[in-house]
Design an enzyme around this catalytic site. Structure first.
Site, short mmCIF file in Angstrom:
data_model
loop_
_atom_site.label_atom_id
_atom_site.label_comp_id
_atom_site.label_asym_id
_atom_site.label_seq_id
_atom_site.Cartn_x
_atom_site.Cartn_y
_atom_site.Cartn_z
N GLU A 53 2.88 -3.65 6.77
CA GLU A 53 4.16 -4.14 7.26
C GLU A 53 5.14 -2.98 7.11
OE1 GLU A 53 5.67 -7.61 5.23
OE2 GLU A 53 7.50 -7.57 6.45
N ARG A 93 -6.78 -5.85 -5.47
CA ARG A 93 -5.70 -4.87 -5.31
C ARG A 93 -5.86 -3.76 -6.32
NH1 ARG A 93 -1.16 -6.95 -2.63
NH2 ARG A 93 0.23 -5.33 -3.37
N LYS A 135 5.79 -2.68 -2.85
CA LYS A 135 6.86 -2.09 -2.05
C LYS A 135 8.21 -2.63 -2.45
CE LYS A 135 4.52 -2.16 2.05
NZ LYS A 135 4.50 -3.07 3.14
#
Ligand code: ATP
Ligand code: MG
Length: 558
Positions: free
Chosen positions: A36, A261, A271
């Site tokens: 994104e 992750r 982020k």
């Protein structure tokens, strides 16, 4: 070992892909990396990039870069450019570049299809009511009073949503699945929302935007993705991923596979949190060399190879774990140990005058660029009567085991002569400001014809030839091993994460440094020129120290 015998480590995803190719389920594989564009990529994304591009490469398939840009509030073109640059820098080439926003028309048609088949409806409950109706993990949800709107009414309302007839938030389009599903994601999830936000690519064309769970799976399908690799938090979304694709009868059905992750100790891989560090000025931008963003570690002097190596070493599993920072740091140390040019740089200079060396004489000393690799060549370093050495390499009341300089002791100057300290000069505050030494002209090159041995070798630069530089010495950004898990990670910022050393003296060859050349300042660490450096104000970033200074501390914390 022959090539056949060499085994590359395999992970469970490779095994799945291999099976799919063996059974003919797929004749070729297609993956994608779908960020994104709402911030800069971090080291966690590097894991996903290496995996997606790596699988495609290994199996002769293709990997796309796709921007998942369905949340115009937080997305910007700046981030897209940065992401493209980071992926390329890591050494990967995408097959096709896409944007989920390219599929907005397509997705709208799919939504209409669901409505016509009675599988989606327009709900007019408020966001709070929707939450209330959703139930809890223990309690089933309730059907919305709008769930049984007629197909015609739903179609009409959805069209009017698109045409901008309603206020933001007045209605949403929801999938009609099951309000009692044990999986909360299946309780009639929202597919579209009304949001009047300018989109950095589609401008003001749309006032409704598709939700992530609707967009992602369909974008995968449109692109013919065979294996949709994502992180474990999406495991609970997989039934919805499959439902949407099945119900709209999308062109192909990618297989979603989840992996854990990357979490890295002493840093943050989110982020949103990295954004906060930048926005609140705790760091100097996304590419601050203390940040574990890809642009930050690049500026710090990490190489693409070291990051790919790191991703190989940590592997791919479904088990959550937090990787020691030392694993990453050792990857760059190993790479630079092999490839960095050796030079001499004095970080904290102390003047040395060699009394018996001829005034005005300059000798060019031959120095190796890499002691273990003669192919890297040699250079010359000027030697004169006045030098700088490291302050730490002198001690007034030195213990016996101090093998560096002290009055009456002899050391070897790297690539030059043996010198002996004969006297010291102090200022009014009693600080040592200069050493008076003598040299032995017979020891040129670093050995004595009489077989006399010295225990210490120290680095130096000629005062007259030295170039001035600033060195930024970086340390970990957090003092807490898992800052992201604490109530307030800002409290755990390391106050000593940056030390600016302004008076460094470097050998003249460093005037040719550029931001792509990596150096080992002998005995000190690995360094790279900073992008803010200029020819009259050189700045070097310390990429890593030569040894792991945190090893002890890490041990205490485990
Ligand atoms: P963040 O929470 O940092 O914003 P994200 O998952 O929202 O991360 P995306 O831009 O959506 O960021 O991520 C793009 C891809 O990178 C996704 O497939 C995601 O699963 C993967 N990814 C993100 N963070 C990590 C991580 N720490 N380890 C491995 N993969 C990650
Ligand atoms: Mg995300």
């Amino acid at each position: 070992m022959t090539n056949e015998e060499k085994t590359t480590p395999t992970n469970f995803i490779q095994n799945i892909i291999q099976d799919d190719l063996d059974t003919g389920k797929h004749s070729a594989i297609q993956t994608r990396f779908p960020p994104e564009p709402n911030g800069y990529l971090h080291i966690g994304h590097a894991k996903s990039i290496c995996l997606n591009f790596g699988m495609a490469k290994q199996f002769g398939g293709k990997c796309n870069l796709r921007f998942d840009d369905t949340n115009p509030d937080k997305e910007e073109a700046e981030y897209m450019h940065a992401i493209e640059e980071d992926v390329k820098w890591l050494g990967f080439e995408w097959n096709e570049l896409h944007h989920a926003s390219d599929y907005f028309n397509h997705l709208y048609m799919y939504a209409v299809k669901l409505i016509t088949e009675g599988k989606a409806y327009v709900d007019s409950l408020s966001a709070d009511e929707i939450r209330e109706y959703r139930g809890t993990l223990k309690e089933a949800g309730k059907n919305s009073p709008h769930r049984d709107r007629s197909m015609e009414e739903n179609l009409g309302m959805f069209q009017r949503m698109k045409e901008g007839e309603f206020e933001d938030g007045a209605h949403v389009l929801r999938a009609k699945i099951d309000m009692a599903s044990p999986n909360m994601n299946m309780r009639d999830p929202a597919l579209y929302r009304i949001k009047r936000t300018h989109h950095h690519r589609t401008g003001d064309d749309w006032v409704i935007y598709p939700m992530y769970d609707f967009t992602h799976c369909l974008s995968d399908s449109i692109e013919g993705i065979t294996h949709s690799l994502c992180t474990l938090e999406f495991a609970d979304h997989r039934p919805l991923y499959d439902w949407v694709i099945d119900e709209v009868k999308a062109p192909c059905h990618p297989q979603q596979i989840e992996f854990s992750r990357l979490e890295l100790k002493y840093t943050i891989t989110s982020k949103r949190k990295l954004h906060q560090l930048v926005d609140e000025g705790h760091v100097n931008g996304w590419d601050d060399p203390r940040m574990t963003t890809i642009s930050g570690i690049r500026r710090r002097g990490y190489t693409p190879a070291s990051i790919r190596d790191f991703c190989d070493r940590i592997g791919v599993t479904r088990k959550d774990s937090s990787i020691e920072m030392a694993v990453l740091e050792n990857c760059i140390r190993e790479d630079l140990n092999e490839h960095a040019i050796r030079v001499m740089g004095v970080i904290n200079p102390l003047k040395v005058t060699i009394e018996n060396y001829p005034d005005g004489q300059v000798e060019e000393m031959e120095a190796q660029n890499h002691p273990q690799n003669p192919d890297m060549g040699t250079r010359t370093v000027p030697f004169t009567k006045t030098l700088y050495i490291e302050h730490d390499d002198f001690m007034e009341d030195a213990p016996k085991k101090f093998f560096r300089l002290s009055v009456g002791r002899e050391v070897r100057l790297r690539y030059a002569y043996y010198i002996t300290c004969t006297d010291i000069v102090k200022n009014e505050q009693g600080e040592i400001i200069e050493l008076i030494c003598s040299y032995d002209p017979e020891t040129k090159g670093g050995s004595s014809p009489d077989g006399r041995k010295v225990k210490g070798t120290i680095h130096w630069v000629s005062a007259e030839h030295a170039i001035d530089a600033q060195v930024n010495a970086y340390d970990r950004l957090f003092t807490h091993p898992n800052p992201g898990s604490t109530d307030n990670y800002i409290e755990h910022l390391n106050p000593e994460s940056l030390t600016v050393l302004k008076n460094c003296k470097l050998e003249p060859s460093l005037a040719n440094a550029n931001t792509n050349k990596h150096y080992q300042f002998e005995r000190t660490g690995y360094f790279v020129l900073d992008k803010d450096s200029s020819s009259d104000a050189l700045i070097f970033n310390r990429t890593a120290t030569l040894r792991d200074t945190w090893a002890k501390l890490d041990k205490q914390n485990t």
